[in-house]
Design an enzyme around this catalytic site. Structure first.
Site, PDB file in Angstrom:
ATOM      1  N   ARG A  91      32.789  66.828   7.978  1.00  0.00           N
ATOM      2  CA  ARG A  91      32.508  65.547   8.074  1.00  0.00           C
ATOM      3  C   ARG A  91      32.580  64.944   6.651  1.00  0.00           C
ATOM      4  O   ARG A  91      33.108  63.783   6.311  1.00  0.00           O
ATOM      5  CB  ARG A  91      31.217  65.216   8.743  1.00  0.00           C
ATOM      6  CG  ARG A  91      30.664  63.752   8.520  1.00  0.00           C
ATOM      7  CD  ARG A  91      29.195  63.439   9.130  1.00  0.00           C
ATOM      8  NE  ARG A  91      29.327  63.784  10.615  1.00  0.00           N
ATOM      9  CZ  ARG A  91      28.552  64.651  11.185  1.00  0.00           C
ATOM     10  NH1 ARG A  91      27.535  65.185  10.686  1.00  0.00           N
ATOM     11  NH2 ARG A  91      28.610  64.768  12.697  1.00  0.00           N
ATOM     12  N   TYR A  92      31.797  65.685   5.661  1.00  0.00           N
ATOM     13  CA  TYR A  92      31.747  65.298   4.225  1.00  0.00           C
ATOM     14  C   TYR A  92      33.067  66.222   3.675  1.00  0.00           C
ATOM     15  O   TYR A  92      33.220  67.236   3.720  1.00  0.00           O
ATOM     16  CB  TYR A  92      30.464  65.749   3.578  1.00  0.00           C
ATOM     17  CG  TYR A  92      29.342  64.979   4.355  1.00  0.00           C
ATOM     18  CD1 TYR A  92      29.105  63.686   4.303  1.00  0.00           C
ATOM     19  CD2 TYR A  92      28.528  65.906   5.100  1.00  0.00           C
ATOM     20  CE1 TYR A  92      28.036  63.141   4.874  1.00  0.00           C
ATOM     21  CE2 TYR A  92      27.465  65.366   5.737  1.00  0.00           C
ATOM     22  CZ  TYR A  92      27.075  63.921   5.682  1.00  0.00           C
ATOM     23  OH  TYR A  92      26.165  63.343   6.256  1.00  0.00           O
ATOM     24  N   ARG A  95      31.977  69.746   1.887  1.00  0.00           N
ATOM     25  CA  ARG A  95      31.245  70.815   2.644  1.00  0.00           C
ATOM     26  C   ARG A  95      31.617  70.704   4.255  1.00  0.00           C
ATOM     27  O   ARG A  95      31.879  69.844   4.835  1.00  0.00           O
ATOM     28  CB  ARG A  95      29.983  70.593   2.473  1.00  0.00           C
ATOM     29  CG  ARG A  95      28.890  69.257   2.747  1.00  0.00           C
ATOM     30  CD  ARG A  95      28.018  68.833   1.901  1.00  0.00           C
ATOM     31  NE  ARG A  95      26.986  68.018   2.401  1.00  0.00           N
ATOM     32  CZ  ARG A  95      27.629  66.580   1.883  1.00  0.00           C
ATOM     33  NH1 ARG A  95      28.310  66.490   1.411  1.00  0.00           N
ATOM     34  NH2 ARG A  95      26.656  65.864   2.239  1.00  0.00           N
ATOM     35  N   CYS A 104      20.003  80.551  20.138  1.00  0.00           N
ATOM     36  CA  CYS A 104      18.971  80.556  19.094  1.00  0.00           C
ATOM     37  C   CYS A 104      18.023  81.372  19.620  1.00  0.00           C
ATOM     38  O   CYS A 104      18.100  81.702  20.716  1.00  0.00           O
ATOM     39  CB  CYS A 104      18.642  78.908  19.164  1.00  0.00           C
ATOM     40  SG  CYS A 104      19.642  77.750  18.554  1.00  0.00           S
ATOM     41  N   CYS A 108      14.360  74.303  21.275  1.00  0.00           N
ATOM     42  CA  CYS A 108      13.748  73.150  20.997  1.00  0.00           C
ATOM     43  C   CYS A 108      13.697  71.944  22.072  1.00  0.00           C
ATOM     44  O   CYS A 108      15.103  71.763  22.265  1.00  0.00           O
ATOM     45  CB  CYS A 108      13.793  72.804  19.650  1.00  0.00           C
ATOM     46  SG  CYS A 108      13.773  73.888  18.229  1.00  0.00           S
ATOM     47  N   CYS A 111      16.285  69.342  20.761  1.00  0.00           N
ATOM     48  CA  CYS A 111      17.588  69.715  20.045  1.00  0.00           C
ATOM     49  C   CYS A 111      18.587  68.711  20.016  1.00  0.00           C
ATOM     50  O   CYS A 111      18.879  68.340  21.210  1.00  0.00           O
ATOM     51  CB  CYS A 111      18.115  71.038  20.515  1.00  0.00           C
ATOM     52  SG  CYS A 111      19.604  71.802  19.801  1.00  0.00           S
ATOM     53  N   ARG A 113      21.594  69.536  19.534  1.00  0.00           N
ATOM     54  CA  ARG A 113      22.734  70.092  20.308  1.00  0.00           C
ATOM     55  C   ARG A 113      22.447  70.734  21.595  1.00  0.00           C
ATOM     56  O   ARG A 113      23.111  71.788  21.902  1.00  0.00           O
ATOM     57  CB  ARG A 113      23.375  71.090  19.431  1.00  0.00           C
ATOM     58  CG  ARG A 113      23.856  70.601  18.009  1.00  0.00           C
ATOM     59  CD  ARG A 113      24.797  71.599  17.216  1.00  0.00           C
ATOM     60  NE  ARG A 113      25.459  71.038  16.142  1.00  0.00           N
ATOM     61  CZ  ARG A 113      25.049  71.328  14.988  1.00  0.00           C
ATOM     62  NH1 ARG A 113      24.326  72.620  14.681  1.00  0.00           N
ATOM     63  NH2 ARG A 113      25.448  70.629  13.915  1.00  0.00           N
ATOM     64  N   ASP A 272      17.066  62.665  16.563  1.00  0.00           N
ATOM     65  CA  ASP A 272      18.166  62.195  17.091  1.00  0.00           C
ATOM     66  C   ASP A 272      18.107  61.887  18.757  1.00  0.00           C
ATOM     67  O   ASP A 272      17.262  62.360  19.382  1.00  0.00           O
ATOM     68  CB  ASP A 272      19.457  63.410  16.812  1.00  0.00           C
ATOM     69  CG  ASP A 272      19.699  63.506  15.636  1.00  0.00           C
ATOM     70  OD1 ASP A 272      19.855  62.714  14.898  1.00  0.00           O
ATOM     71  OD2 ASP A 272      19.715  64.813  15.182  1.00  0.00           O
ATOM     72  N   ASP A 309      20.939  60.708  11.111  1.00  0.00           N
ATOM     73  CA  ASP A 309      21.999  60.845  11.404  1.00  0.00           C
ATOM     74  C   ASP A 309      22.856  60.041  12.174  1.00  0.00           C
ATOM     75  O   ASP A 309      22.315  60.037  13.517  1.00  0.00           O
ATOM     76  CB  ASP A 309      22.092  62.551  12.120  1.00  0.00           C
ATOM     77  CG  ASP A 309      23.492  63.373  11.401  1.00  0.00           C
ATOM     78  OD1 ASP A 309      24.446  62.725  11.360  1.00  0.00           O
ATOM     79  OD2 ASP A 309      23.214  64.555  10.973  1.00  0.00           O
ATOM     80  N   LYS A 316      24.879  61.391   7.509  1.00  0.00           N
ATOM     81  CA  LYS A 316      23.233  61.232   7.344  1.00  0.00           C
ATOM     82  C   LYS A 316      23.088  60.032   6.148  1.00  0.00           C
ATOM     83  O   LYS A 316      23.916  60.307   5.117  1.00  0.00           O
ATOM     84  CB  LYS A 316      22.747  62.275   6.991  1.00  0.00           C
ATOM     85  CG  LYS A 316      22.495  63.693   7.871  1.00  0.00           C
ATOM     86  CD  LYS A 316      22.046  64.839   7.399  1.00  0.00           C
ATOM     87  CE  LYS A 316      22.165  66.148   8.157  1.00  0.00           C
ATOM     88  NZ  LYS A 316      23.485  66.474   8.304  1.00  0.00           N
TER      89      LYS A 316
HETATM   90  C1  LIG Z   1      23.943  67.608   7.924  1.00  0.00           C
HETATM   91  C2  LIG Z   1      25.599  67.825   7.906  1.00  0.00           C
HETATM   92  C3  LIG Z   1      25.915  68.402   6.686  1.00  0.00           C
HETATM   93  C4  LIG Z   1      24.927  69.122   5.488  1.00  0.00           C
HETATM   94  O1  LIG Z   1      24.458  67.592   5.032  1.00  0.00           O
HETATM   95  P1  LIG Z   1      23.501  67.538   3.670  1.00  0.00           P
HETATM   96  O2  LIG Z   1      23.156  66.244   3.426  1.00  0.00           O
HETATM   97  O3  LIG Z   1      24.550  68.232   2.692  1.00  0.00           O
HETATM   98  O4  LIG Z   1      22.490  68.508   3.791  1.00  0.00           O
HETATM   99  C5  LIG Z   1      27.252  68.919   6.650  1.00  0.00           C
HETATM  100  N1  LIG Z   1      27.957  68.348   7.460  1.00  0.00           N
HETATM  101  C6  LIG Z   1      27.708  68.087   8.483  1.00  0.00           C
HETATM  102  C7  LIG Z   1      28.851  67.853   9.600  1.00  0.00           C
HETATM  103  C8  LIG Z   1      26.172  67.698   8.939  1.00  0.00           C
HETATM  104  O5  LIG Z   1      25.978  67.156  10.080  1.00  0.00           O
HETATM  105  S1  SF4 Z   2      16.810  72.458  16.876  1.00  0.00           S
HETATM  106 FE1  SF4 Z   2      18.551  73.365  18.524  1.00  0.00          FE
HETATM  107  S2  SF4 Z   2      19.749  74.327  17.057  1.00  0.00           S
HETATM  108 FE2  SF4 Z   2      17.899  74.408  15.863  1.00  0.00          FE
HETATM  109  S3  SF4 Z   2      16.881  76.049  16.510  1.00  0.00           S
HETATM  110 FE3  SF4 Z   2      15.996  74.456  17.981  1.00  0.00          FE
HETATM  111  S4  SF4 Z   2      17.506  74.711  19.621  1.00  0.00           S
HETATM  112 FE4  SF4 Z   2      18.279  75.897  18.036  1.00  0.00          FE
END
Ligand SMILES: *Cc1c(COP(=O)(O)O)cnc(C)c1O
Ligand code: SF4
Length: 350
Positions: A91-92, A95, A104, A108, A111, A113, A272, A309, A316
């Protein structure tokens, strides 16, 4: 034996007194829809006498998870929109996320995801090779973030392989591991696993997900210390959750406990819009008020950045609170800056 088992079924949670006794019911539907796992280290922290225990609220399924709001999203942070090859989210520019597994140690209830975690879908050898090729062929990738799922559920051997492959890529300078394992299953953080994380010539960071000070049990603190003692810097990620950490007392205590464990608070995430999680979310004002309180009362080391996010994959953004205003007009513009007590002070334009 039963005491050391990860609880995955409502019947097991009932048997352990973590759900009210009774016949199967709606909670079975929750468990069929979203993965459940409460490992022994976390089950032991739950106060069974407290109906709204903050540990139970995070991990024990609740019938309100069946209530999905119209604005809740299956992919709340838009991972899919930015996935060029399986396992990679880019996305960025500088990174990428590398998702090695969807498993996991604990699931949670909030979560982001939750539609994908706990389901099959670990990267197989071919997919991992393709993901590594993607990273190799994009010289702008400075940092790789291992996430999932939880990368520390992998064996030390498999983690070492991936870390070695990443460390061999010249332009990758930083490898960040996002995990909940030190809290959820501290015994997994063995000397061998810590050695697998360390890579000569690369900066490796571990970002631990912790939401309540009680999660930092003696065993969790020892696991974190094994990582810190190996020279690996630690960061935290916390999620703001209603009934878990949405009071000043808990939030101050959490941030202090993290710093005491040599974990630098990094992000406080606004929860989220994951499906079936509205009972665990707060409004953004609550988060801003808590951030002002933490700023006003505890050390600068204890300050995370409060982030949202943005749904749809826009990334973010910090969401305050804001301490600076620009006011005035007609050449008389100036700043007003708030101090930690809320007092306001004028500041010249330059
Ligand atoms: C959260 C996230 C990151 C990391 O973001 P930082 O601000 O560097 O901690 C990188 N890529 C994606 C797709 C993310 O969702
Ligand atoms: S938030 Fe989601 S991905 Fe993170 S530890 Fe909990 S269940 Fe796993």
């Amino acid at each position: 034996m039963a005491k050391t088992q990860t609880l995955r079924k409502p019947a097991q949670l009932r048997e352990r007194g973590l759900l009210p006794a009774g016949p199967p019911g709606a909670i079975e539907n929750v468990a069929a829809r979203y993965a459940v796992a409460v490992p022994p280290a976390l089950a032991a922290l739950i106060d069974r006498g407290a109906p709204e225990d903050p540990i139970a609220r995070q991990f024990v399924p609740h019938i309100r998870e069946l209530e999905t709001q119209p604005h809740e999203l299956a992919d709340p942070i838009g991972d899919d929109a930015h996935s060029p090859v399986p396992g990679i989210v880019h996305r960025y520019p500088d990174r990428v996320l590398l998702k090695l597994t969807q498993i996991c140690a604990v699931y949670c209830r909030f979560c982001f995801r939750r539609e994908t975690v706990g389901k099959p879908g670990a990267l197989d050898r071919a997919a991992l090779a393709a993901a590594l090729d993607y990273i190799r062929s994009h010289a702008e990738i400075w940092e790789v973030i291992l996430t999932g799922g939880d990368p520390l559920v992998l064996s030390a051997r498999r983690l070492r392989e991936v870390m070695k492959a990443l460390a061999a890529i010249d332009h990758v300078k930083v490898i960040r591991i996002h995990t909940r394992v030190p809290v959820a299953d501290p015994a997994r953080v063995t000397a061998e696993l810590v050695r697998a994380m360390k890579r000569k010539g690369k900066a490796v960071y571990v970002a631990v997900h912790v939401n309540h000070p009680r999660e930092l049990s003696a065993a969790a603190r020892a696991a974190v210390a094994r990582i810190a003692d190996a020279g690996i810097p630690l960061l935290s990620q916390s999620v703001l959750l209603a009934g878990v950490n949405d009071t000043a007392e808990v939030m101050r205590g959490l941030m202090r406990a993290l710093v005491e464990c040599r974990i630098k608070p990094y992000y406080l995430h606004h929860a989220d819009l994951a499906p079936g999680t509205s009972h665990l979310r707060t409004d953004i004002e609550t988060g801003q008020t808590l951030m002002r309180d933490v700023r006003g009362h505890v050390s600068g080391l204890c300050q995370p950045t409060y982030v949202l996010d943005i749904p749809g994959g826009h990334g973010k953004s910090p969401i305050g609170p804001n301490y600076l205003e620009r006011t005035g007009s007609n050449g008389a513009a100036h700043y007003v800056v708030a101090d930690f007590n809320g007092g306001k002070h004028d500041y010249p334009p330059r």
